[in-house]
Motif scaffolding. Structure first.
Motif, PDB file in Angstrom:
ATOM      1  N   GLY A 262      54.506  53.751  47.944  1.00 22.87           N
ATOM      2  CA  GLY A 262      53.066  54.493  48.176  1.00 22.87           C
ATOM      3  C   GLY A 262      53.393  55.851  48.867  1.00 22.87           C
ATOM      4  O   GLY A 262      54.400  56.638  48.463  1.00 22.87           O
ATOM      5  N   ASP A 263      52.747  56.233  49.667  1.00 18.81           N
ATOM      6  CA  ASP A 263      52.819  57.673  50.398  1.00 18.81           C
ATOM      7  C   ASP A 263      53.409  57.431  52.079  1.00 18.81           C
ATOM      8  O   ASP A 263      53.244  58.307  52.909  1.00 18.81           O
ATOM      9  N   ALA A 264      54.316  56.324  51.964  1.00 19.55           N
ATOM     10  CA  ALA A 264      55.061  56.069  53.316  1.00 19.55           C
ATOM     11  C   ALA A 264      55.612  57.505  53.771  1.00 19.55           C
ATOM     12  O   ALA A 264      55.684  57.970  54.753  1.00 19.55           O
ATOM     13  N   CYS A 265      56.412  57.941  52.777  1.00 13.87           N
ATOM     14  CA  CYS A 265      56.645  59.409  52.938  1.00 13.87           C
ATOM     15  C   CYS A 265      56.709  59.910  51.398  1.00 13.87           C
ATOM     16  O   CYS A 265      56.371  59.204  50.435  1.00 13.87           O
ATOM     17  N   HIS A 266      56.920  61.190  51.214  1.00 13.55           N
ATOM     18  CA  HIS A 266      56.795  61.930  49.937  1.00 13.55           C
ATOM     19  C   HIS A 266      58.032  62.429  49.204  1.00 13.55           C
ATOM     20  O   HIS A 266      57.885  63.167  48.297  1.00 13.55           O
ATOM     21  N   ASN A 267      59.177  62.090  49.893  1.00 16.96           N
ATOM     22  CA  ASN A 267      60.126  62.705  49.312  1.00 16.96           C
ATOM     23  C   ASN A 267      61.420  61.542  49.735  1.00 16.96           C
ATOM     24  O   ASN A 267      61.512  61.183  50.845  1.00 16.96           O
TER      25      ASN A 267
ATOM     26  N   GLY B  28      50.029  54.477  59.138  1.00 15.67           N
ATOM     27  CA  GLY B  28      50.405  55.579  59.613  1.00 15.67           C
ATOM     28  C   GLY B  28      50.087  56.832  58.573  1.00 15.67           C
ATOM     29  O   GLY B  28      49.378  57.924  59.251  1.00 15.67           O
ATOM     30  N   HIS B  29      50.288  56.774  57.490  1.00 17.59           N
ATOM     31  CA  HIS B  29      49.741  57.705  56.435  1.00 17.59           C
ATOM     32  C   HIS B  29      48.351  58.225  56.298  1.00 17.59           C
ATOM     33  O   HIS B  29      47.799  58.831  56.487  1.00 17.59           O
ATOM     34  N   MET B  30      47.761  57.001  56.255  1.00 22.29           N
ATOM     35  CA  MET B  30      46.323  56.920  55.893  1.00 22.29           C
ATOM     36  C   MET B  30      45.781  55.350  56.287  1.00 22.29           C
ATOM     37  O   MET B  30      46.440  54.598  56.240  1.00 22.29           O
TER      38      MET B  30
ATOM     39  N   SER C 291      47.054  51.502  46.796  1.00 22.04           N
ATOM     40  CA  SER C 291      47.868  51.719  48.083  1.00 22.04           C
ATOM     41  C   SER C 291      46.926  52.403  49.269  1.00 22.04           C
ATOM     42  O   SER C 291      47.212  51.813  50.387  1.00 22.04           O
ATOM     43  N   HIS C 292      46.402  53.277  48.921  1.00 20.75           N
ATOM     44  CA  HIS C 292      45.374  53.831  49.902  1.00 20.75           C
ATOM     45  C   HIS C 292      44.453  54.698  49.106  1.00 20.75           C
ATOM     46  O   HIS C 292      44.398  54.712  47.779  1.00 20.75           O
ATOM     47  N   LEU C 293      43.403  55.460  49.782  1.00 23.31           N
ATOM     48  CA  LEU C 293      42.183  55.878  49.505  1.00 23.31           C
ATOM     49  C   LEU C 293      42.296  57.644  49.005  1.00 23.31           C
ATOM     50  O   LEU C 293      41.267  58.123  48.498  1.00 23.31           O
ATOM     51  N   HIS C 294      43.531  58.143  49.007  1.00 19.92           N
ATOM     52  CA  HIS C 294      43.731  59.534  48.746  1.00 19.92           C
ATOM     53  C   HIS C 294      43.460  59.754  47.375  1.00 19.92           C
ATOM     54  O   HIS C 294      43.646  58.901  46.346  1.00 19.92           O
ATOM     55  N   PHE C 295      43.034  60.785  47.048  1.00 18.49           N
ATOM     56  CA  PHE C 295      42.331  61.181  45.466  1.00 18.49           C
ATOM     57  C   PHE C 295      43.490  60.992  44.270  1.00 18.49           C
ATOM     58  O   PHE C 295      43.274  60.898  43.429  1.00 18.49           O
ATOM     59  N   ASP C 296      44.808  61.167  45.023  1.00 18.83           N
ATOM     60  CA  ASP C 296      45.641  61.046  43.776  1.00 18.83           C
ATOM     61  C   ASP C 296      46.257  59.699  43.592  1.00 18.83           C
ATOM     62  O   ASP C 296      47.264  59.429  42.995  1.00 18.83           O
ATOM     63  N   HIS C 297      45.713  58.622  44.255  1.00 20.33           N
ATOM     64  CA  HIS C 297      46.064  57.221  44.171  1.00 20.33           C
ATOM     65  C   HIS C 297      44.644  56.636  43.389  1.00 20.33           C
ATOM     66  O   HIS C 297      45.103  55.576  42.863  1.00 20.33           O
ATOM     67  N   THR C 298      43.658  57.154  43.718  1.00 18.20           N
ATOM     68  CA  THR C 298      42.453  56.390  43.411  1.00 18.20           C
ATOM     69  C   THR C 298      41.717  56.484  42.074  1.00 18.20           C
ATOM     70  O   THR C 298      41.033  55.675  41.596  1.00 18.20           O
TER      71      THR C 298
HETATM   72 ZN   LIG Z   1      48.434  59.919  50.442  1.00 14.27          ZN
END
Ligand SMILES: [Zn+2]
Length: 301
Positions: free
Chosen positions: A221-226, A199-201, A115-122
């Motif tokens: 994904g992380d479009a939003c977190h809640n 927008g998120h990353m 979804s994107h490259l943040h550490f909690d997804h890769t």
């Molecule tokens: Zn993220």
């Protein structure tokens, strides 16, 4: 109350069997999630899962949408040290452990979509050397200066042996689906659409997965977190956690419109309620998603 029709099922339509896995957990401070919480201390927040999804297509085999955290949160670039503490990253069982507990081996995975490259997804790509990696096109510029090329980067480089494709939504193959979302029909059979979700990353992607006749899940994904940011959608996403807040909020508006459709179930990567609502791997969530869409139809009558 279906405002816009998503592409209908066709004769001989392929569906995706979809399972959710929680590959690690994080502490998410509210100030990272909600604009109305910017003044709160970081110890006010919630523990959330990092959800990943195993997608199984009859002809195209097994795919993963995201890999979650690395096992025991080890193997990240040194620049991640503070973030790993702030987010209390923990991962007892990583995606490979979870898959093998359910009888699936990493070598069976043909495709990995980030979804994107943040550490909690890769997560950790090393058990998947033969999987083809799919990324949003703008991820490329982030990877150009990833760790260790740039010792200060928070992103791990992709192994040079991994095959990678970048999805470009300006391609003639991509189309505009509902609400102006740019999409790519990944297998050209209407079973899996990748959506530009900026927008998120840089490079952030969502996946719209056809799980049954006239039923989809949107892996947002992380479009939003809640959940409160799209359902009922009264809380704005925080400026703290988005690369371009204005574009991020437009993307959340689009998620809200998908949520308003009675044939789409939205699942965020960190939507903690979903852990208890949906069946988890090795179970599939298809029947649950159909029941959810039925409930939405009942409510909108
Ligand atoms: Zn993220």
């Amino acid at each position: 109350m279906s405002y816009v029709e998503l592409p209908s099922d066709v004769q001989g339509q392929s569906y995706i069997r979809c399972s959710a896995l929680a590959a690690g957990f994080l502490w998410l401070p509210d100030r990272e999630v909600f604009q109305d919480s910017l003044d709160l201390d970081t110890n006010i927040g919630s523990k959330v899962p990092s959800l990943c999804f195993l997608l199984q297509h009859e002809q195209h085999g097994k795919l993963l949408f995201d890999l979650g955290l690395r096992k025991h949160a080890l193997g990240y670039p040194p620049a991640m040290e503070d973030d790993l503490k702030l987010f209390a990253a923990e991962c007892e069982s990583d995606i490979c452990d979870l898959l093998s507990q359910g009888g699936t081996q990493p070598t069976e995975i043909r495709t990995i979509i980030y979804s994107h490259l943040h550490f909690d997804h890769t997560g950790d790509l090393s058990p998947f050397p033969s999987a083809h990696l799919i990324l949003g096109e703008h991820s490329k510029q982030l990877l150009a200066s990833a760790y260790p090329i740039n010792p200060k980067s928070r992103l791990n480089s992709i192994p040079s042996t991994q095959t990678v494709s970048y999805i470009e939504f300006t391609d003639q193959d991509s189309q505009s689906l509902s609400f102006g979302a740019s999409v790519l029909d990944f297998f050209n059979d209407g079973s899996l659409y990748l959506l530009d979700a900026p927008g998120h990353m840089l490079g952030h992607l969502n996946a719209l997965v056809r799980v049954a006749p006239n039923s989809f899940v949107l892996l947002a994904g992380d479009a939003c977190h809640n959940r409160a940011c799209y359902n009922p959608g009264v809380r704005l996403v925080s400026t703290e956690n988005h690369h371009d807040i204005h574009v991020a909020r437009e993307t959340v508006d689009r998620i809200k419109r998908f949520h308003a459709l009675d044939n789409v179930v939205v699942i965020l990567s960190h939507e903690r309620e979903r852990l208890h609502e949906m069946p988890m791997f090795p179970l599939m969530l298809n029947d649950w998603a159909v029941q959810e869409t039925d409930r939405k139809r009942q409510r909108s009558k």
